[in-house]
Design a protein around this motif. Structure first.
Motif, PDB file in Angstrom:
ATOM      1  N   HIS A  86       8.282  -3.519   3.522  1.00  0.00           N
ATOM      2  CA  HIS A  86       8.070  -4.634   2.611  1.00  0.00           C
ATOM      3  C   HIS A  86       8.067  -4.108   1.176  1.00  0.00           C
ATOM      4  CE1 HIS A  86       6.276  -8.001   0.537  1.00  0.00           C
ATOM      5  NE2 HIS A  86       6.118  -8.695   1.642  1.00  0.00           N
ATOM      6  N   LEU A  87       8.738  -4.818   0.300  1.00  0.00           N
ATOM      7  CA  LEU A  87       8.888  -4.392  -1.085  1.00  0.00           C
ATOM      8  C   LEU A  87       7.557  -4.092  -1.756  1.00  0.00           C
ATOM      9  CD1 LEU A  87      11.105  -4.116  -3.342  1.00  0.00           C
ATOM     10  CD2 LEU A  87      10.548  -6.479  -3.953  1.00  0.00           C
ATOM     11  N   ASN A  88       6.537  -4.891  -1.476  1.00  0.00           N
ATOM     12  CA  ASN A  88       5.255  -4.756  -2.160  1.00  0.00           C
ATOM     13  C   ASN A  88       4.274  -3.810  -1.477  1.00  0.00           C
ATOM     14  OD1 ASN A  88       6.054  -7.950  -2.718  1.00  0.00           O
ATOM     15  ND2 ASN A  88       5.329  -6.843  -4.503  1.00  0.00           N
ATOM     16  N   THR A  89       4.610  -3.296  -0.294  1.00  0.00           N
ATOM     17  CA  THR A  89       3.719  -2.352   0.384  1.00  0.00           C
ATOM     18  C   THR A  89       3.965  -0.961  -0.169  1.00  0.00           C
ATOM     19  OG1 THR A  89       3.767  -3.688   2.404  1.00  0.00           O
ATOM     20  CG2 THR A  89       2.949  -1.432   2.598  1.00  0.00           C
ATOM     21  N   GLY A 101       1.282  -3.871  -4.044  1.00  0.00           N
ATOM     22  CA  GLY A 101       1.342  -3.914  -5.493  1.00  0.00           C
ATOM     23  C   GLY A 101       2.656  -4.408  -6.034  1.00  0.00           C
ATOM     24  N   ARG A 102       3.148  -3.708  -7.043  1.00  0.00           N
ATOM     25  CA  ARG A 102       4.312  -4.163  -7.794  1.00  0.00           C
ATOM     26  C   ARG A 102       5.611  -3.878  -7.036  1.00  0.00           C
ATOM     27  NH1 ARG A 102       3.793  -1.024 -13.180  1.00  0.00           N
ATOM     28  NH2 ARG A 102       5.517  -2.400 -13.801  1.00  0.00           N
ATOM     29  N   LYS A 103       6.677  -4.424  -7.558  1.00  0.00           N
ATOM     30  CA  LYS A 103       7.993  -4.260  -6.931  1.00  0.00           C
ATOM     31  C   LYS A 103       8.714  -3.020  -7.439  1.00  0.00           C
ATOM     32  CE  LYS A 103       8.365  -9.245  -6.274  1.00  0.00           C
ATOM     33  NZ  LYS A 103       7.014  -9.545  -6.815  1.00  0.00           N
ATOM     34  N   VAL A 104       7.971  -2.177  -8.129  1.00  0.00           N
ATOM     35  CA  VAL A 104       8.481  -0.888  -8.604  1.00  0.00           C
ATOM     36  C   VAL A 104       7.496   0.187  -8.161  1.00  0.00           C
ATOM     37  CG1 VAL A 104       9.669  -1.895 -10.580  1.00  0.00           C
ATOM     38  CG2 VAL A 104       7.278  -1.158 -10.816  1.00  0.00           C
ATOM     39  N   GLU A 105       7.871   1.439  -8.353  1.00  0.00           N
ATOM     40  CA  GLU A 105       6.994   2.525  -7.930  1.00  0.00           C
ATOM     41  C   GLU A 105       5.704   2.531  -8.741  1.00  0.00           C
ATOM     42  OE1 GLU A 105       8.513   6.341  -6.712  1.00  0.00           O
ATOM     43  OE2 GLU A 105      10.557   5.696  -7.206  1.00  0.00           O
ATOM     44  N   GLN A 106       4.582   2.845  -8.070  1.00  0.00           N
ATOM     45  CA  GLN A 106       3.301   2.940  -8.750  1.00  0.00           C
ATOM     46  C   GLN A 106       2.372   3.844  -7.951  1.00  0.00           C
ATOM     47  OE1 GLN A 106       2.189  -1.487  -7.469  1.00  0.00           O
ATOM     48  NE2 GLN A 106       0.463  -0.547  -8.527  1.00  0.00           N
ATOM     49  N   ASP A 107       1.323   4.322  -8.593  1.00  0.00           N
ATOM     50  CA  ASP A 107       0.335   5.141  -7.914  1.00  0.00           C
ATOM     51  C   ASP A 107      -0.391   4.318  -6.859  1.00  0.00           C
ATOM     52  OD1 ASP A 107       0.968   7.262  -9.539  1.00  0.00           O
ATOM     53  OD2 ASP A 107      -0.625   6.827 -10.996  1.00  0.00           O
ATOM     54  N   VAL A 108      -0.771   4.973  -5.772  1.00  0.00           N
ATOM     55  CA  VAL A 108      -1.484   4.283  -4.705  1.00  0.00           C
ATOM     56  C   VAL A 108      -2.781   3.673  -5.220  1.00  0.00           C
ATOM     57  CG1 VAL A 108      -2.722   4.622  -2.534  1.00  0.00           C
ATOM     58  CG2 VAL A 108      -0.468   5.643  -2.846  1.00  0.00           C
ATOM     59  N   ASP A 109      -3.507   4.435  -6.043  1.00  0.00           N
ATOM     60  CA  ASP A 109      -4.823   3.977  -6.504  1.00  0.00           C
ATOM     61  C   ASP A 109      -4.753   2.737  -7.380  1.00  0.00           C
ATOM     62  OD1 ASP A 109      -6.007   6.024  -5.135  1.00  0.00           O
ATOM     63  OD2 ASP A 109      -6.191   7.355  -6.876  1.00  0.00           O
ATOM     64  N   SER A 110      -3.608   2.475  -7.981  1.00  0.00           N
ATOM     65  CA  SER A 110      -3.474   1.296  -8.830  1.00  0.00           C
ATOM     66  C   SER A 110      -3.021   0.064  -8.056  1.00  0.00           C
ATOM     67  CB  SER A 110      -2.493   1.575  -9.969  1.00  0.00           C
ATOM     68  OG  SER A 110      -1.165   1.740  -9.470  1.00  0.00           O
ATOM     69  N   GLU A 159       5.874 -18.271   2.291  1.00  0.00           N
ATOM     70  CA  GLU A 159       7.132 -18.307   3.035  1.00  0.00           C
ATOM     71  C   GLU A 159       7.961 -17.064   2.764  1.00  0.00           C
ATOM     72  OE1 GLU A 159       7.914 -23.065   3.753  1.00  0.00           O
ATOM     73  OE2 GLU A 159       9.388 -21.888   2.638  1.00  0.00           O
ATOM     74  N   ARG A 160       8.011 -16.626   1.522  1.00  0.00           N
ATOM     75  CA  ARG A 160       8.793 -15.425   1.212  1.00  0.00           C
ATOM     76  C   ARG A 160       8.206 -14.194   1.901  1.00  0.00           C
ATOM     77  NH1 ARG A 160       8.493 -17.862  -3.839  1.00  0.00           N
ATOM     78  NH2 ARG A 160       7.072 -16.310  -4.716  1.00  0.00           N
ATOM     79  N   ASN A 161       6.893 -14.069   1.870  1.00  0.00           N
ATOM     80  CA  ASN A 161       6.281 -12.904   2.509  1.00  0.00           C
ATOM     81  C   ASN A 161       6.376 -12.962   4.024  1.00  0.00           C
ATOM     82  OD1 ASN A 161       5.484 -11.149   0.441  1.00  0.00           O
ATOM     83  ND2 ASN A 161       3.712 -12.418  -0.037  1.00  0.00           N
ATOM     84  N   THR A 162       6.284 -14.146   4.593  1.00  0.00           N
ATOM     85  CA  THR A 162       6.468 -14.273   6.037  1.00  0.00           C
ATOM     86  C   THR A 162       7.848 -13.777   6.441  1.00  0.00           C
ATOM     87  OG1 THR A 162       4.985 -16.198   6.089  1.00  0.00           O
ATOM     88  CG2 THR A 162       6.413 -15.876   7.994  1.00  0.00           C
ATOM     89  N   MET A 163       8.866 -14.179   5.686  1.00  0.00           N
ATOM     90  CA  MET A 163      10.225 -13.733   5.987  1.00  0.00           C
ATOM     91  C   MET A 163      10.357 -12.226   5.790  1.00  0.00           C
ATOM     92  SD  MET A 163      13.245 -14.458   7.055  1.00  0.00           S
ATOM     93  CE  MET A 163      13.557 -16.215   6.889  1.00  0.00           C
ATOM     94  N   ARG A 164       9.754 -11.692   4.739  1.00  0.00           N
ATOM     95  CA  ARG A 164       9.847 -10.250   4.498  1.00  0.00           C
ATOM     96  C   ARG A 164       9.205  -9.447   5.625  1.00  0.00           C
ATOM     97  NH1 ARG A 164       8.492 -11.605  -1.585  1.00  0.00           N
ATOM     98  NH2 ARG A 164      10.546 -11.323  -2.553  1.00  0.00           N
ATOM     99  N   TYR A 165       8.065  -9.903   6.116  1.00  0.00           N
ATOM    100  CA  TYR A 165       7.423  -9.197   7.223  1.00  0.00           C
ATOM    101  C   TYR A 165       8.257  -9.314   8.507  1.00  0.00           C
ATOM    102  CZ  TYR A 165       3.117  -8.313   4.614  1.00  0.00           C
ATOM    103  OH  TYR A 165       2.195  -7.855   3.700  1.00  0.00           O
TER     104      TYR A 165
END
Length: 281
Positions: A81-84, A103-112, A215-221
């Motif tokens: 999933h993009l946000n996981t 989190g975000r749809k780009v790379e980020q630190d786990v803690d954030s 709905e978008r997240n259901t489809m992504r999962y």
């Protein structure tokens, strides 16, 4: 801990109920906007929204259930999933927990990234039914009572009928934060359900707002599960790339709803996140 009273759409159907749902959805599975045997339904009531994808899979029941029975395998699924940003299995007070960072749809630190702790319970598994349900009491922005569930029954011809369910509840504080998102970055985003003219949503008639988010997240999962299953036919060394490509290609079939980043961005981000996840095990 199981939620005390799940809405009808969020509750497990069981073997008989899922078979009955397959029969009732026959015409929709045969003809729909998705170009294959797939139906998405959602429901909003009392500040709770739930979505379900029902799909016929060209995988034997044993293969499907074998891929979903282990929490470690679920981390390999959910990371698509993009946000996981991260997923790990932990033990707390004798219970198994899947800790997700979203989190975000780009790379980020786990803690954030925000924490979602899904309680894992052993699945129900018989010769003609598989069911698993995970719940998280709290989520980001004041959201709560998250549910992830999967049910499956075998079909003739080595196929499987699968239901993927996802839902959450939200209160006043989270409603304010989510409305801010929906008024800015999420302004033009929509779901898959067509709605009545004049309702909140996009100009092209798709549902918007929080129902669109779910709905978008259901489809992504669902696409994460489907991509993981598709990758199992490849040699182990090739499976990660297969499932990453499959997930991205699956989302690009529905660009109005699911396009967020370009292919190379997604693939590189996920390779990095999978490496980070594997190194922490």
């Amino acid at each position: 801990m199981l939620l005390a009273a799940l809405p009808a759409l969020a509750a497990p159907l069981g073997a008989a109920g899922l078979k009955a749902r397959y029969d009732s959805l026959g015409p929709q599975l045969a003809s729909n906007q998705f170009g294959g045997p797939l139906v998405l339904q959602s429901e909003e009531a009392q500040r709770r929204i739930d979505g379900s994808v029902y799909a016929v899979l060209d995988h034997p029941f044993a293969v499907v259930t074998g891929a979903l029975v282990d929490p470690a395998q679920w981390c390999d699924i959910l990371i698509l999933h993009l946000n996981t940003k991260y997923c790990r299995r932990t033990e707390a007070n004798g219970e198994t927990v899947l800790e997700l960072r979203v989190g975000r749809k780009v790379e980020q630190d786990v803690d954030s990234a925000s924490l979602l702790r899904f309680g894992w319970r052993p699945p129900t598994k018989t010769a003609d039914y598989f069911g698993i349900q995970m719940t998280a009491p709290e989520g980001p922005y004041g959201t709560r009572d998250y549910t992830l569930l999967v049910e499956a029954v075998p079909l003739p011809g080595n196929r499987t009928f699968l239901r993927m369910g996802y839902g959450l509840a939200y209160g006043t504080a989270s409603s304010i934060a989510l409305q801010l998102y929906l008024g800015t970055a999420g302004r033009d985003k929509v779901g898959f359900t067509r709605q009545e003219p004049g309702a909140q949503g996009g100009e092209d008639g798709f549902v918007g707002g929080m129902r669109g988010v779910v709905e978008r997240n259901t489809m992504r999962y669902y696409l994460a599960i489907d991509s993981y299953l598709r990758s199992l036919a490849a040699p182990p060394s090739e499976r990660l790339e297969k499932r990453l490509a499959s997930w991205f290609d699956g989302t690009e079939k529905f660009p109005r709803q699911l396009h967020e980043v370009e292919r190379d961005e997604y693939l590189q981000m996920k390779r990095n996140e999978v490496r980070r996840q594997a190194a922490a095990r």
